[in-house]
Scaffold this active site. Structure first.
Site, PDB file in Angstrom:
ATOM      1  N   PRO A 115       0.844  -1.200   0.000  1.00 56.87           N
ATOM      2  CA  PRO A 115       0.000   0.000   0.000  1.00 56.87           C
ATOM      3  C   PRO A 115       0.880   1.250   0.000  1.00 56.87           C
ATOM      4  CG  PRO A 115       0.070  -0.971   2.193  1.00 56.87           C
ATOM      5  CD  PRO A 115       0.760  -1.937   1.277  1.00 56.87           C
ATOM      6  N   LYS A 116       0.420   2.269  -0.682  1.00 57.72           N
ATOM      7  CA  LYS A 116       1.136   3.551  -0.660  1.00 57.72           C
ATOM      8  C   LYS A 116       0.588   4.353   0.521  1.00 57.72           C
ATOM      9  CE  LYS A 116       2.621   7.363  -3.630  1.00 57.72           C
ATOM     10  NZ  LYS A 116       2.271   8.468  -2.732  1.00 57.72           N
ATOM     11  N   ILE A 117       1.293   4.266   1.630  1.00 65.60           N
ATOM     12  CA  ILE A 117       0.839   4.904   2.865  1.00 65.60           C
ATOM     13  C   ILE A 117       0.825   6.427   2.693  1.00 65.60           C
ATOM     14  CG2 ILE A 117       1.197   5.070   5.356  1.00 65.60           C
ATOM     15  CD1 ILE A 117       0.677   2.236   4.379  1.00 65.60           C
TER      16      ILE A 117
END
Length: 578
Positions: free
Chosen positions: A132-134
């Site tokens: 996931p792209k936090i």
């Protein structure tokens, strides 16, 4: 020698792609003079620099991250149109008195826009890893002999702010690691812990700005305990991704192991992207990241240059688009509304190229003109809604709205110059109230353009041959329109009253079945208990208007029920039936 050969082949195969991209860039450049493009590019660059400095130095985010990204893409596009090096005049300053150099540069990520681009990037790379792209604040962590010696903000990718002191108040950042390499550089994201956060419905909810604000404060805050860290890169760490993730978890960074996925086939990517967008998470995300297992050595990393990892953002909640034109529409009652013509954008599954922003007063408050950039969202029932004006073009046009004194409830009852919109709106309304089907607003516009209908009752006298003679109207469609006109003649009196726009029809009693009867009741005292004085005046002005009286006469002459007269006496429809 092998590396040189690879480089030569890369250049050769890149030339056709680069040429095609150059042609595409030039094709989509703004239709401005070079001087104007220079000025507008400089203006947007200054605004972007201001936002960037506020965020990097003070943790203040004045616009949503996804809006910033879209405007940055616009700026880069304009710079390419000017044949400039993207961002060449867009430096990010870092406070010199609290600055640290990154041992390994933050490269950033190229953002791909759709499955087609993702599949092109995947070619020859599978398997890859997905995370996931936090949505947080990027940092570097430096450990020596297992002890944390530096926590550095991303800054400009080469240098950032020294946040080491703040790290002591973030429980998720280990200050001491047993069995760690003698020297270790990690890159990751500081994020705000959330409970069951759903990106699709809540967006980022200001999570990134809150973390940045906490880190920028001079004194530490107890809220720092809510900050977590997600390590997404270990330059010069183990080459095998599974070993790398397991060692990170063993050292006190478990999230990457938990939220990393090995991708064997492209179909997994779309599924996982939806998962991180739609399902409850302990953090905000703004997309997914795909990365190769094999990375270059850390000393080869450069800010703004990363070919081994890419991002695919979530569907945009706020879509930025350009205002092409400002249109003023005049409705049936004379109300003036403002509709913005836009560069076409996709919202959910809809293509949107216009949005109604309401009154002229609101338009003036927004100060939105052609060339400005605005955000769009989808409101209830999928209706496009203007969010905000995010950037205003430097060179402003002088646009004047229609004179509001000219248009009102009794204006444009006939077709005259400047009345086209309101008159057509009246015809459309009349057709709907008379329950015509197959007679669209386009049909009415065609009739008025050809001057076949110039007043509200003109269509009653049309023959099927006259309708069929209209451009693009064949015999079959003409028969449909004519049959609807014929059927409308037999609609009840109440439908006609609604159609010609008599106000407060819901308050008039059901026993009014004739125009003259309405005139008589209005002249007497019967309606005073049902209406305020203001409403009564509005109703009286409408009924007694000269043009409305002429319409009533025309309907009487055509034999429409409720308007017929017999020696000046009101005729009860029940009596006529006997």
């Amino acid at each position: 020698m092998l590396n040189l050969l690879i480089l030569i082949l890369f250049i050769i195969f890149s030339l056709p792609i680069a040429a095609a991209e150059t042609q595409n860039i030039e094709k989509n450049c703004p239709e401005w003079s070079q001087d104007k493009l220079q000025r507008e590019t400089k203006s947007l660059m200054q605004q972007m620099a201001q936002w960037d400095q506020l965020y990097r130095q003070k943790g203040i985010s004045e616009i949503d991250d996804e809006v910033y990204d879209q405007l940055m893409a616009e700026l880069i596009h304009w710079q390419l149109c000017l044949k400039q090096t993207p961002n060449s005049d867009f430096p990010v300053a870092v406070f010199p008195d609290n600055k640290l150099i990154h041992p390994v540069a933050h490269t950033g990520l190229s953002k791909l826009k759709d499955e087609q681009e993702i599949n092109r990037w995947l070619h020859g790379r599978l398997p890859v890893w997905l995370q996931p792209k936090i949505d947080g604040v990027a940092v570097t962590l430096v450990y020596q002999q297992g002890k944390l010696v530096s926590l550095i903000s991303r800054g400009n990718g080469s240098a950032g702010i020294n946040w080491t002191a703040k790290s002591q108040h973030i429980p998720d950042i280990p200050q001491k690691i047993e069995n760690a390499p003698s020297y270790m550089v990690l890159q990751g994201e500081l994020f705000l812990h959330k409970d069951g956060h759903i990106q699709q419905s809540s967006g980022s909810d200001g999570a990134r700005s809150r973390v940045a604000g906490l880190m920028m404060r001079k004194e530490h805050s107890s809220e720092l305990q809510q900050v977590g860290v997600f390590i997404w890169s270990w330059p010069d760490g183990p080459a095998d991704m599974e070993s790398k993730l397991q060692k990170l978890a063993d050292m006190g960074f478990p999230l990457a192991l938990r939220y990393s996925h090995k991708i064997e086939i492209p179909e997994q990517i779309q599924k996982l992207r939806r998962y991180y967008f739609e399902q409850p998470m302990p953090f905000a995300t703004d997309g997914i990241v795909l990365k190769q297992e094999i990375e270059p050595k850390g000393n080869q990393w450069r800010s703004g240059a990363n070919s081994w990892a890419v991002a695919w953002k979530h569907p945009l909640r706020h879509q930025v688009t350009q205002v092409r034109e400002v249109n003023f529409t005049i409705g049936r009652t004379g109300k003036i509304s403002v509709v913005l013509g836009l560069d076409k954008v996709k919202l959910d599954d809809r293509q949107v190229s216009r949005v109604n922003i309401g009154s002229v007063r609101r338009w003036r408050q927004l100060d939105v003109l052609p060339g400005d950039r605005v955000t769009l969202t989808l409101a209830g029932h999928g209706i496009p809604k203007l969010g905000q004006v995010v950037w205003r073009i430097k060179e402003r046009q002088d646009i004047q709205p229609p004179d509001k004194q000219r248009y009102h409830a009794l204006s444009c009852l006939t077709l005259t110059v400047g009345c086209e919109q309101q008159f057509n709106a009246r015809l459309k309304w009349l057709g709907e109230k008379l329950q015509m089907t197959g007679v669209s607003s386009g049909s009415w516009a065609m009739l008025t353009e050809q001057k076949l209908v110039t007043d509200l009752t003109g269509w009653l006298a049309l023959s099927v041959q006259q309708i069929a003679a209209l451009p693009g109207v064949g015999d079959k469609r003409a028969q449909v329109i004519y049959s609807q006109f014929s059927k409308a003649k037999n609609q009840p009196f109440s439908h006609w009253m609604q159609g010609i726009g008599i106000p407060y029809m819901d308050k008039l009693s059901d026993d009014i079945y004739h125009w003259q009867q309405l005139e008589q009741k209005l002249a007497g005292a019967q309606l005073k208990q049902r209406f305020t004085s203001g409403q009564l005046k509005k109703l009286s002005d409408f009924i007694n208007d000269t043009q409305l009286q002429e319409i009533a006469v025309q309907l009487s002459e055509t034999g429409i029920k409720g308007f017929d007269r017999k020696n000046g006496v009101v005729v009860n429809p029940a009596d006529m039936a006997q």
